[in-house]
Design a protein around this motif. Structure first.
Motif, PDB file in Angstrom:
ATOM      1  N   ALA A  73       5.970   1.779  -3.123  1.00 14.12           N
ATOM      2  CA  ALA A  73       7.364   1.916  -2.681  1.00 14.12           C
ATOM      3  C   ALA A  73       7.864   0.627  -2.024  1.00 14.12           C
ATOM      4  O   ALA A  73       9.009   0.212  -2.259  1.00 14.12           O
ATOM      5  N   ILE A  74       7.018  -0.011  -1.220  1.00 12.82           N
ATOM      6  CA  ILE A  74       7.419  -1.268  -0.565  1.00 12.82           C
ATOM      7  C   ILE A  74       7.639  -2.351  -1.609  1.00 12.82           C
ATOM      8  O   ILE A  74       8.643  -3.083  -1.572  1.00 12.82           O
ATOM      9  N   SER A 119       0.544   8.586   0.851  1.00 11.57           N
ATOM     10  CA  SER A 119      -0.723   7.865   0.686  1.00 11.57           C
ATOM     11  C   SER A 119      -0.455   6.377   0.851  1.00 11.57           C
ATOM     12  O   SER A 119       0.679   5.918   0.696  1.00 11.57           O
ATOM     13  N   LYS A 120      -1.498   5.628   1.133  1.00 11.19           N
ATOM     14  CA  LYS A 120      -1.343   4.181   1.285  1.00 11.19           C
ATOM     15  C   LYS A 120      -0.929   3.545  -0.038  1.00 11.19           C
ATOM     16  O   LYS A 120      -0.093   2.646  -0.057  1.00 11.19           O
ATOM     17  N   ASP A 121      -1.509   4.031  -1.139  1.00 12.07           N
ATOM     18  CA  ASP A 121      -1.153   3.471  -2.444  1.00 12.07           C
ATOM     19  C   ASP A 121       0.313   3.744  -2.785  1.00 12.07           C
ATOM     20  O   ASP A 121       1.005   2.873  -3.305  1.00 12.07           O
ATOM     21  N   LEU A 157       0.846  -3.781  10.926  1.00 15.92           N
ATOM     22  CA  LEU A 157       0.108  -2.579  10.555  1.00 15.92           C
ATOM     23  C   LEU A 157      -1.121  -2.405  11.435  1.00 15.92           C
ATOM     24  O   LEU A 157      -1.863  -3.354  11.662  1.00 15.92           O
ATOM     25  N   GLU A 158      -1.346  -1.175  11.866  1.00 19.55           N
ATOM     26  CA  GLU A 158      -2.604  -0.852  12.526  1.00 19.55           C
ATOM     27  C   GLU A 158      -3.622  -0.526  11.432  1.00 19.55           C
ATOM     28  O   GLU A 158      -3.265  -0.039  10.371  1.00 19.55           O
ATOM     29  N   SER A 218      -6.659 -13.358   2.940  1.00 20.12           N
ATOM     30  CA  SER A 218      -6.294 -11.969   3.181  1.00 20.12           C
ATOM     31  C   SER A 218      -6.490 -11.130   1.917  1.00 20.12           C
ATOM     32  O   SER A 218      -6.106 -11.528   0.824  1.00 20.12           O
ATOM     33  N   GLU A 219      -7.112  -9.968   2.084  1.00 20.17           N
ATOM     34  CA  GLU A 219      -7.330  -9.058   0.972  1.00 20.17           C
ATOM     35  C   GLU A 219      -6.973  -7.648   1.400  1.00 20.17           C
ATOM     36  O   GLU A 219      -6.981  -7.327   2.563  1.00 20.17           O
ATOM     37  N   GLY A 220      -6.692  -6.817   0.426  1.00 20.62           N
ATOM     38  CA  GLY A 220      -6.390  -5.425   0.695  1.00 20.62           C
ATOM     39  C   GLY A 220      -5.096  -5.024   0.039  1.00 20.62           C
ATOM     40  O   GLY A 220      -4.308  -5.859  -0.419  1.00 20.62           O
ATOM     41  N   ARG A 221      -4.880  -3.717  -0.015  1.00 19.62           N
ATOM     42  CA  ARG A 221      -3.709  -3.196  -0.738  1.00 19.62           C
ATOM     43  C   ARG A 221      -2.392  -3.653  -0.142  1.00 19.62           C
ATOM     44  O   ARG A 221      -1.400  -3.749  -0.825  1.00 19.62           O
TER      45      ARG A 221
END
Length: 156
Positions: A55-56, A48-50, A72-73, A146-149
């Protein structure tokens, strides 16, 4: 030693070259540790993206990353700020996926950050009928907005 601007440009050039060769870019990061070691990270599949973001961030902490560039696409909703500036935000808050919005565009984002300064830009991904996918013109944006997970993985 690669400073933030050089890292950003390296990531932009690498992503463009990779996309032109393969027609896609897998999620990837080039991290720079406190002792200036370059750590490339490519993630072909993530549960999952979360989970991937967690992990990163854990890896960045463990390796003492001081700056990174990510390639990232993804998707972006194109709205008319004069007609409805909150259209995209409202759509997301209602629980919809950006990838399903009728005004979505596919993008390749490049974001470099050192936890203080962020540089960000994007290419629109163009998929003409019966042709190989290609990238539009590169547009640099204000990285501080910039915003986002996947944004600001070292914090602000």
């Amino acid at each position: 030693m690669m400073d933030l601007d050089e890292l950003f440009e390296h990531g932009r050039q690498f992503a463009m070259t990779q996309f032109n060769a393969a027609g896609e870019v897998l999620p990837m990061w080039i991290a720079v540790t406190h002792d200036e070691e370059l750590v490339p990270i490519v993630v072909p599949n993530a549960p999952s993206k979360d989970a991937l973001v967690g992990a990163i961030k854990d890896l960045f902490k463990e390796r003492q990353v001081i700056r990174y560039v990510q390639m990232l696409e993804g998707w972006m909703i194109v709205v008319d700020p004069k007609k409805d500036p909150d259209e995209a935000k409202r759509y997301i808050e209602e629980g919809h996926a950006i990838s399903e919005h009728p005004k979505r565009v596919e993008i390749l984002t490049i974001e470099a950050s050192d936890g203080i300064t962020t540089r960000m830009g994007q290419y629109r991904i163009l998929r003409p009928s019966n042709e190989k996918p290609k990238l539009g013109k590169f547009e640099e944006m204000d990285g501080d907005t910039s915003e986002g997970r996947f944004s600001h993985l070292l914090g602000r």
